[in-house]
Design an enzyme around this catalytic site. Structure first.
Site, short mmCIF file in Angstrom:
data_model
loop_
_atom_site.label_atom_id
_atom_site.label_comp_id
_atom_site.label_asym_id
_atom_site.label_seq_id
_atom_site.Cartn_x
_atom_site.Cartn_y
_atom_site.Cartn_z
N HIS A 296 7.39 -5.95 12.10
CA HIS A 296 7.47 -5.18 12.12
C HIS A 296 8.77 -4.41 12.98
CE1 HIS A 296 3.31 -6.45 11.28
NE2 HIS A 296 3.04 -5.52 10.62
N PHE B 99 6.87 -0.64 6.67
CA PHE B 99 8.35 -1.00 7.08
C PHE B 99 9.24 -1.41 7.02
CE2 PHE B 99 3.82 -0.70 10.32
CZ PHE B 99 4.20 0.15 11.54
N GLU C 239 1.86 3.78 0.60
CA GLU C 239 0.35 3.05 1.51
C GLU C 239 0.31 4.54 2.54
OE1 GLU C 239 1.38 -0.50 2.62
OE2 GLU C 239 2.43 -0.76 1.04
N ASP D 223 10.72 -3.79 6.76
CA ASP D 223 9.64 -5.25 6.54
C ASP D 223 9.78 -5.82 5.78
OD1 ASP D 223 10.56 -6.13 10.29
OD2 ASP D 223 10.03 -3.71 10.25
N PHE D 224 8.99 -4.72 5.27
CA PHE D 224 7.69 -5.12 3.40
C PHE D 224 8.63 -4.60 2.88
CE2 PHE D 224 4.37 -3.41 6.07
CZ PHE D 224 4.38 -4.66 7.37
N GLU E 72 4.56 -3.94 -1.60
CA GLU E 72 5.62 -3.19 -1.96
C GLU E 72 6.20 -3.26 -3.30
OE1 GLU E 72 4.10 -2.62 1.97
OE2 GLU E 72 4.39 -4.76 0.76
#
Length: 323
Positions: free
Chosen positions: A129, A83, A29, A85-86, A60
């Protein structure tokens, strides 16, 4: 030697391999003209064009799945997630496909893909994040995981990761992107599974990862003023793990503190602790101490965030506890 930032070193590693091999490409992205969420891919779009530095949809699952397919069919993709996290959105493609495919095909295909994963807290990015999820990915057979702490290591490990024929998870701490350091003019790929002794010492071994390496070095300097000499080991590669370097240090110091930014409960620090306990228990003169984040989502408030995340004072206290 030259001086560059951690972010520049990662970019330089990608640029070197893209110049060497036309099969290396980057996607994620806003990695194109925008240069990436943290500016790591800046300039690569202009240098290599939109076919090799490609923006993707905000998905993702698509990004990781595309990396798996590209790697399986002969390319060497570098997928950037904004991140770590994703990664949760792309875990099926990663865990059930990327990590298993080479094994299930009996080694007849390779999966040379790198997934870049900005992680860690300290920038007030709040709970979704700011996580450190390295324990999740080190748990999965078939994945390799690296976590550089310096520009030199970031460049060398990126070269090594791109050359590897297996999926490599490349964890990058967000607070390190602006950190500068000396980098050799002719950097060689760092083999995955080779740790680095960042500081020699005789009294306590501190094993630290990512940004915590820098906190451990600060703690070591403070402790040195009190006559306590700390040896700081940076695994650099979480899997494969350089057990030999860790065990040699333990034989010298007989005391171990393990420092990671992840939540201590269920963290990768516990895996290192177990390895030491199972194999070198007789060398320990004191219990192993783990230093990690509190078991809570990362707060947005700067005051609360700094309270949750470990720092050099926590490391100093842990060292003194076993001394």
């Amino acid at each position: 030697m030259r001086t560059m930032t951690y972010a520049e070193a990662i970019r330089e590693g990608m640029r070197i391999k893209m110049n060497e091999d036309p099969n290396v490409l980057i996607f994620g992205e806003d990695v194109g003209a925008f240069g990436g969420c943290f500016g790591v891919t800046a300039g690569l779009f202009d240098e290599f064009g939109e076919k090799r530095v490609r923006d993707t949809p905000i998905s993702e699952g698509v990004i990781v799945g595309c990396a798996v397919g590209a790697a399986a069919t002969g390319l060497r993709p570098i997928a950037e997630l904004m991140f770590i996290d994703f990664l949760t959105v792309g875990m099926d493609q990663l865990v059930n496909q990327a990590a298993k495919m080479r094994y299930m095909f009996g080694g007849k295909i390779t999966l040379p893909m790198v997934v870049r994963l900005p992680g860690g807290a300290g920038v007030q990015a709040a709970a979704q994040h700011s996580q450190s999820l390295e324990a999740w990915i080190t748990h999965v057979p078939g994945l390799k995981v690296v976590y550089p702490s310096t520009p030199q290591d970031a460049l060398g490990l990126m070269l090594g990761a791109i050359e590897d024929d297996n999926p490599v998870m490349f964890v990058e701490h967000k607070l390190l992107y602006a950190v500068t350091g000396e980098v050799e003019d002719d950097v060689k790929p760092i083999p995955l599974g080779v740790a680095d002794i960042k500081r020699s010492g005789t009294d306590v071994t501190v094993i630290a990862t990512g940004k915590m390496v820098h906190d451990a070095l600060k703690a070591a300097e403070l402790l040195s003023k009190e006559g306590i000499e700390v040896e700081v080991i940076d695994p650099r590669s979480l899997y494969p793990l350089d057990k030999e370097t860790i065990f040699k240090s333990l034989q010298k110091t007989n005391r171990v503190v393990i420092v990671t930014e992840e939540n201590k409960r269920g963290g990768y620090g516990g895996e290192i602790s177990a390895l030491i306990s199972e194999n070198y228990f007789d060398y320990l003169d004191a219990p192993i101490i783990r230093v990690g984040a509190l078991d809570t989502p990362i707060p947005f408030s700067p005051t609360l965030e700094s309270y949750v995340i470990p720092n050099e004072k926590d490391i100093v206290n842990a060292v003194k506890e076993i001394i």
